[in-house]
Design a protein around this motif. Structure first.
Motif, short mmCIF file in Angstrom:
data_model
loop_
_atom_site.label_atom_id
_atom_site.label_comp_id
_atom_site.label_asym_id
_atom_site.label_seq_id
_atom_site.Cartn_x
_atom_site.Cartn_y
_atom_site.Cartn_z
N LEU A 1 -22.52 -4.86 -41.44
CA LEU A 1 -22.40 -5.54 -42.73
C LEU A 1 -21.09 -5.65 -43.46
CD1 LEU A 1 -25.70 -3.60 -44.24
CD2 LEU A 1 -25.51 -6.04 -43.56
N LEU A 2 -20.24 -4.82 -43.04
CA LEU A 2 -18.77 -4.79 -43.78
C LEU A 2 -18.03 -5.95 -43.09
CD1 LEU A 2 -17.77 -1.03 -44.27
CD2 LEU A 2 -17.30 -2.95 -46.13
N GLU A 3 -18.24 -5.86 -41.67
CA GLU A 3 -17.63 -7.08 -40.95
C GLU A 3 -17.96 -8.29 -41.31
OE1 GLU A 3 -18.36 -5.59 -37.05
OE2 GLU A 3 -16.42 -4.68 -36.92
N ARG A 4 -19.02 -8.43 -41.76
CA ARG A 4 -19.65 -9.96 -42.21
C ARG A 4 -19.05 -10.19 -43.46
NH1 ARG A 4 -25.71 -12.02 -42.39
NH2 ARG A 4 -25.19 -14.04 -43.35
N ALA A 5 -19.13 -9.17 -44.28
CA ALA A 5 -18.68 -9.16 -46.05
C ALA A 5 -17.26 -9.60 -46.07
CB ALA A 5 -19.02 -8.16 -46.52
N CYS A 6 -16.35 -8.89 -44.93
CA CYS A 6 -14.92 -8.97 -44.86
C CYS A 6 -14.48 -10.12 -43.97
CB CYS A 6 -14.28 -7.86 -44.41
SG CYS A 6 -14.57 -6.37 -45.70
#
Ligand code: PNS
Length: 166
Positions: free
Chosen positions: A54-59
């Motif tokens: 989720l973080l990789e997508r958000a960043c």
């Protein structure tokens, strides 16, 4: 010189408040490593792999930002990747009181400095735990999360309700 900084957290799940801090760090430093704590101590809604994804997508829109899991001490992780500082967002005075002893301990352990960045006022009340509670009790958590995180949270809460028999 510090090129690499670490933004550590649980990120269960990542909120717009977290992203605000990561974006501010990315505007100041060339290499920002968002470090997802994977120690087994806390009861998480999302697995480490899910939180990282989720973080990789958000960043994804931030070229100088990478996401990594870490276990053990954040100071050891900083040493391992050659990070010169830890960056933490501060929402309130309570955050400062909670974070300051950790900052001192981390400096004592390894010499690493903690930089505190104030979050935007509109995010000052946002936390993963509050957002999860709002969503679990039927409130609208969408203003506080990226859309796809809100979808993932809704799906996970529905799964949990099914597991618990409705
Ligand atoms: O988002 P959170 O739950 O406030 O993040 C907490 C986290 C992961 C940053 C913190 O628990 C942490 O640094 N854990 C690693 C263990 C560690 O280094 N503990 C000593 C801190 S002085």
């Amino acid at each position: 010189m510090t090129r690499t900084v670490v933004v550590p957290g649980s990120f269960d799940p990542v909120t717009l408040g977290h992203l605000d801090v990561v974006e501010r760090a990315a505007a100041l430093f060339e290499d920002v490593v968002v470090a997802v704590g994977v120690n087994a101590s806390k009861n998480r809604l999302f697995s480490a792999e899910e939180r990282i994804a989720l973080l990789e997508r958000a960043c994804g829109h931030l070229p100088g930002v990478r996401v990594r899991g870490f276990s053990g001490l954040v100071t050891d992780f900083c040493t391992e990747i050659g990070a010169g500082a830890v960056v933490k967002g501060l929402r309130t005075a309570q955050d400062y009181e909670y974070e300051l002893p950790m900052a001192h301990m981390n400096t004592r352990l390894s010499g690493v400095t903690t930089l505190f960045l104030p979050t935007s006022p509109e995010h000052a009340f946002v936390s993963s735990s509050l957002v999860k509670e709002v969503a679990a009790l039927g409130g609208d958590a969408s203003p506080f999360l990226p859309d796809f995180v809100h979808d993932a949270l809704a799906r996970r809460l529905a799964e949990r309700r099914e597991q618990q028999g409705g």
